[in-house]
Scaffold this active site. Structure first.
Site, PDB file in Angstrom:
ATOM      1  N   SER A  44       0.099 -11.649   3.027  1.00 49.64           N
ATOM      2  CA  SER A  44      -0.674 -10.494   2.539  1.00 49.64           C
ATOM      3  C   SER A  44      -1.583  -9.956   3.646  1.00 49.64           C
ATOM      4  CB  SER A  44      -1.533 -10.890   1.323  1.00 49.64           C
ATOM      5  OG  SER A  44      -2.496 -11.861   1.701  1.00 49.64           O
ATOM      6  N   ILE A  46      -3.709  -8.449   6.586  1.00 51.66           N
ATOM      7  CA  ILE A  46      -3.494  -8.194   8.017  1.00 51.66           C
ATOM      8  C   ILE A  46      -2.208  -8.888   8.499  1.00 51.66           C
ATOM      9  CG2 ILE A  46      -4.490  -8.492  10.329  1.00 51.66           C
ATOM     10  CD1 ILE A  46      -7.288  -8.508   8.953  1.00 51.66           C
ATOM     11  N   SER A 172     -13.341 -12.527  13.690  1.00 51.27           N
ATOM     12  CA  SER A 172     -14.026 -11.521  12.872  1.00 51.27           C
ATOM     13  C   SER A 172     -15.271 -11.070  13.646  1.00 51.27           C
ATOM     14  CB  SER A 172     -14.461 -12.167  11.553  1.00 51.27           C
ATOM     15  OG  SER A 172     -15.432 -11.386  10.893  1.00 51.27           O
ATOM     16  N   TYR A 185     -18.317 -19.344   6.973  1.00 49.14           N
ATOM     17  CA  TYR A 185     -17.343 -18.408   7.557  1.00 49.14           C
ATOM     18  C   TYR A 185     -17.711 -18.119   9.016  1.00 49.14           C
ATOM     19  CZ  TYR A 185     -14.362 -14.231   7.910  1.00 49.14           C
ATOM     20  OH  TYR A 185     -13.410 -13.304   8.289  1.00 49.14           O
ATOM     21  N   LYS A 189     -15.679 -19.030  12.488  1.00 43.19           N
ATOM     22  CA  LYS A 189     -15.200 -17.960  13.388  1.00 43.19           C
ATOM     23  C   LYS A 189     -15.887 -18.032  14.767  1.00 43.19           C
ATOM     24  CE  LYS A 189     -12.349 -15.882  10.465  1.00 43.19           C
ATOM     25  NZ  LYS A 189     -10.903 -15.796  10.660  1.00 43.19           N
TER      26      LYS A 189
HETATM   27  N1  LIG Z   1     -10.440  -8.303   5.545  1.00 43.77           N
HETATM   28  C1  LIG Z   1     -11.458  -8.274   6.377  1.00 43.77           C
HETATM   29  O1  LIG Z   1     -12.420  -7.503   6.194  1.00 43.77           O
HETATM   30  C2  LIG Z   1     -11.457  -9.167   7.600  1.00 43.77           C
HETATM   31  C3  LIG Z   1     -12.379  -8.896   8.613  1.00 43.77           C
HETATM   32  C4  LIG Z   1     -12.397  -9.694   9.744  1.00 43.77           C
HETATM   33  C5  LIG Z   1     -11.508 -10.753   9.862  1.00 43.77           C
HETATM   34  N2  LIG Z   1     -10.621 -11.009   8.864  1.00 43.77           N
HETATM   35  C6  LIG Z   1      -9.712 -12.156   9.039  1.00 43.77           C
HETATM   36  O2  LIG Z   1      -8.372 -11.722   8.956  1.00 43.77           O
HETATM   37  C7  LIG Z   1      -7.538 -12.809   8.536  1.00 43.77           C
HETATM   38  C8  LIG Z   1      -6.599 -12.317   7.446  1.00 43.77           C
HETATM   39  O3  LIG Z   1      -7.359 -11.982   6.291  1.00 43.77           O
HETATM   40  P1  LIG Z   1      -6.999 -10.763   5.325  1.00 43.77           P
HETATM   41  O4  LIG Z   1      -8.165  -9.860   5.286  1.00 43.77           O
HETATM   42  O5  LIG Z   1      -5.677 -10.219   5.646  1.00 43.77           O
HETATM   43  O6  LIG Z   1      -6.993 -11.526   3.901  1.00 43.77           O
HETATM   44  P2  LIG Z   1      -5.799 -12.018   2.977  1.00 43.77           P
HETATM   45  O7  LIG Z   1      -6.423 -12.874   1.948  1.00 43.77           O
HETATM   46  O8  LIG Z   1      -4.972 -10.864   2.524  1.00 43.77           O
HETATM   47  O9  LIG Z   1      -4.902 -12.873   3.967  1.00 43.77           O
HETATM   48  C9  LIG Z   1      -5.187 -14.207   4.279  1.00 43.77           C
HETATM   49  C10 LIG Z   1      -3.872 -14.914   4.506  1.00 43.77           C
HETATM   50  O10 LIG Z   1      -4.141 -16.267   4.883  1.00 43.77           O
HETATM   51  C11 LIG Z   1      -3.388 -17.110   4.048  1.00 43.77           C
HETATM   52  N3  LIG Z   1      -4.033 -18.409   3.876  1.00 43.77           N
HETATM   53  C12 LIG Z   1      -5.250 -18.695   3.351  1.00 43.77           C
HETATM   54  N4  LIG Z   1      -5.444 -20.012   3.355  1.00 43.77           N
HETATM   55  C13 LIG Z   1      -4.335 -20.579   3.892  1.00 43.77           C
HETATM   56  C14 LIG Z   1      -3.928 -21.910   4.163  1.00 43.77           C
HETATM   57  N5  LIG Z   1      -4.695 -22.967   3.852  1.00 43.77           N
HETATM   58  N6  LIG Z   1      -2.722 -22.116   4.732  1.00 43.77           N
HETATM   59  C15 LIG Z   1      -1.918 -21.086   5.033  1.00 43.77           C
HETATM   60  N7  LIG Z   1      -2.235 -19.794   4.809  1.00 43.77           N
HETATM   61  C16 LIG Z   1      -3.438 -19.561   4.233  1.00 43.77           C
HETATM   62  C17 LIG Z   1      -3.290 -16.363   2.717  1.00 43.77           C
HETATM   63  O11 LIG Z   1      -2.248 -16.863   1.922  1.00 43.77           O
HETATM   64  C18 LIG Z   1      -3.020 -14.962   3.253  1.00 43.77           C
HETATM   65  O12 LIG Z   1      -1.665 -14.812   3.586  1.00 43.77           O
HETATM   66  C19 LIG Z   1      -8.477 -13.924   8.110  1.00 43.77           C
HETATM   67  O13 LIG Z   1      -8.532 -14.897   9.131  1.00 43.77           O
HETATM   68  C20 LIG Z   1      -9.820 -13.225   7.971  1.00 43.77           C
HETATM   69  O14 LIG Z   1     -10.895 -14.095   8.209  1.00 43.77           O
HETATM   70  C21 LIG Z   1     -10.568 -10.242   7.740  1.00 43.77           C
END
Ligand SMILES: NC(=O)c1ccc[n+]([C@@H]2O[C@H](COP(=O)([O-])OP(=O)(O)OC[C@H]3O[C@@H](n4cnc5c(N)ncnc54)[C@H](O)[C@@H]3O)[C@@H](O)[C@H]2O)c1
Length: 295
Positions: A44, A46, A172, A185, A189
């Protein structure tokens, strides 16, 4: 002294620009077509958008996450976008044996990894004194920090078999500036930054390029899985789309850039966090309090 510093700033800037130019020149000629690209957390957000982005370039994709059905759906879309091949694997990055099994599978199939994207992550939304179980902080480190560092540790032999291979870690903006309601968090990070900056030094002799991405808010479903008993929600509705985020990460990966700051605000924070810590701290505090609504 102060005058020398101010007068020297443009020189430092030009020097840095020159070194970046040289770095990109060395990283050049990395054609994504047919490359083996491994993405964690690809079910899902990113990770899914990154899978689509690399699929369009005819890459061989290895997509892993925990949710099998979602992964299968992402895989179908990637095939229709032109991916040369797609392997899916249900891997929980906190389980060492599951990472090992996947790495063995990749070794048997392709004997190399050209690009490893460490994206799997979870979030939280409570102050430390609101948390009723310290396990939440441990879980943050288990997934965000140990999940990525263990994965790269096991993947290194395969990354070394590919010329100019890439490692990309999705940190992040909270991996540069501490913000309230996110102690665990931010800790995880920030730790990624230290680990992968050091690793980049170690791997320069193997011609392996490490990119750390520091996105600000991105419109995904990350809030749905945040830890805590009654966590606050970070309003990410004004963030960039996951497709835009993936495109920026993709371009930086091709360039072999050391890091990615996303929007103007991110670049401003990056420039000011060292010399103006009180100003940046105050700003981060105000912004987070405004964005976090108690559910
Ligand atoms: N959305 C934001 O605003 C944002 C901002 C900065 C950084 N991020 C980072 O981007 C990355 C992706 O997040 P996102 O926003 O797409 O959220 P998201 O929840 O859509 O995606 C997270 C993904 O990580 C997977 N995941 C979680 N725990 C897991 C585990 N134990 N083993 C395997 N897979 C696991 C989930 O199944 C999912 O596919 C993360 O590392 C998040 O910290 C997100």
């Amino acid at each position: 002294m102060f005058f020398c510093f101010v007068a020297g700033l443009p020189l430092l800037y030009i020097n840095n620009f020159y070194l970046k130019f040289i770095h990109r020149k060395l990283a050049r000629n990395w054609n994504p077509v047919g490359k083996v690209v491994v993405i964690t957390g690809a079910s899902s957000g990113i990770g899914e958008s990154l899978a689509h982005q690399f699929a369009r370039c005819g890459c061989i994709l290895v997509l892993c996450a925990r949710r099998e059905a979602l992964l299968a759906a992402v895989s179908e879309v990637c095939k229709s976008y032109g991916a040369k091949d797609v392997i899916t694997a249900t891997v929980d990055v906190t389980k060492e044996s599951e990472i090992t099994t996947l790495i063995r599978k990749i070794e048997n199939e392709y004997n190399r990894i050209d690009c490893l994207i460490l994206n799997a992550g979870i979030s939280m939304g409570e102050r430390l004194d609101e948390i009723n179980d310290f396990g939440i902080i441990r879980q943050m480190m288990e997934v965000n920090y140990f999940g990525s560092t263990n994965f790269v540790y096991q993947a290194l032999p395969l990354l070394k078999r590919s010329p100019k291979s890439r490692i990309v870690v999705v940190s992040s903006a909270s991996g540069i500036v501490g913000v309230p309601f996110r102690t665990g968090y931010c800790g995880s990070k920030f730790a990624l930054r230290g680990f992968f900056t050091a690793l980049a030094c170690e791997l320069s002799e193997y011609d392996i390029y490490v990119t750390i991405a520091y996105p600000g808010p991105v419109k995904t479903k990350i809030n749905d899985a945040r830890l805590g008993t009654n966590p606050r929600e970070l309003d990410i509705s004004n963030g960039i789309t996951s497709e835009k985020c993936a495109q920026i990460i993709y371009e930086a990966t091709l360039n072999g850039d050391k890091d990615i700051m996303f929007e103007n605000l991110g670049r401003f924070v990056r420039l000011t966090e060292g010399p103006f810590p009180y100003l940046v701290g105050w700003f981060a505090d105000q912004t987070q309090k405004r964005l976090c609504e108690k559910k």
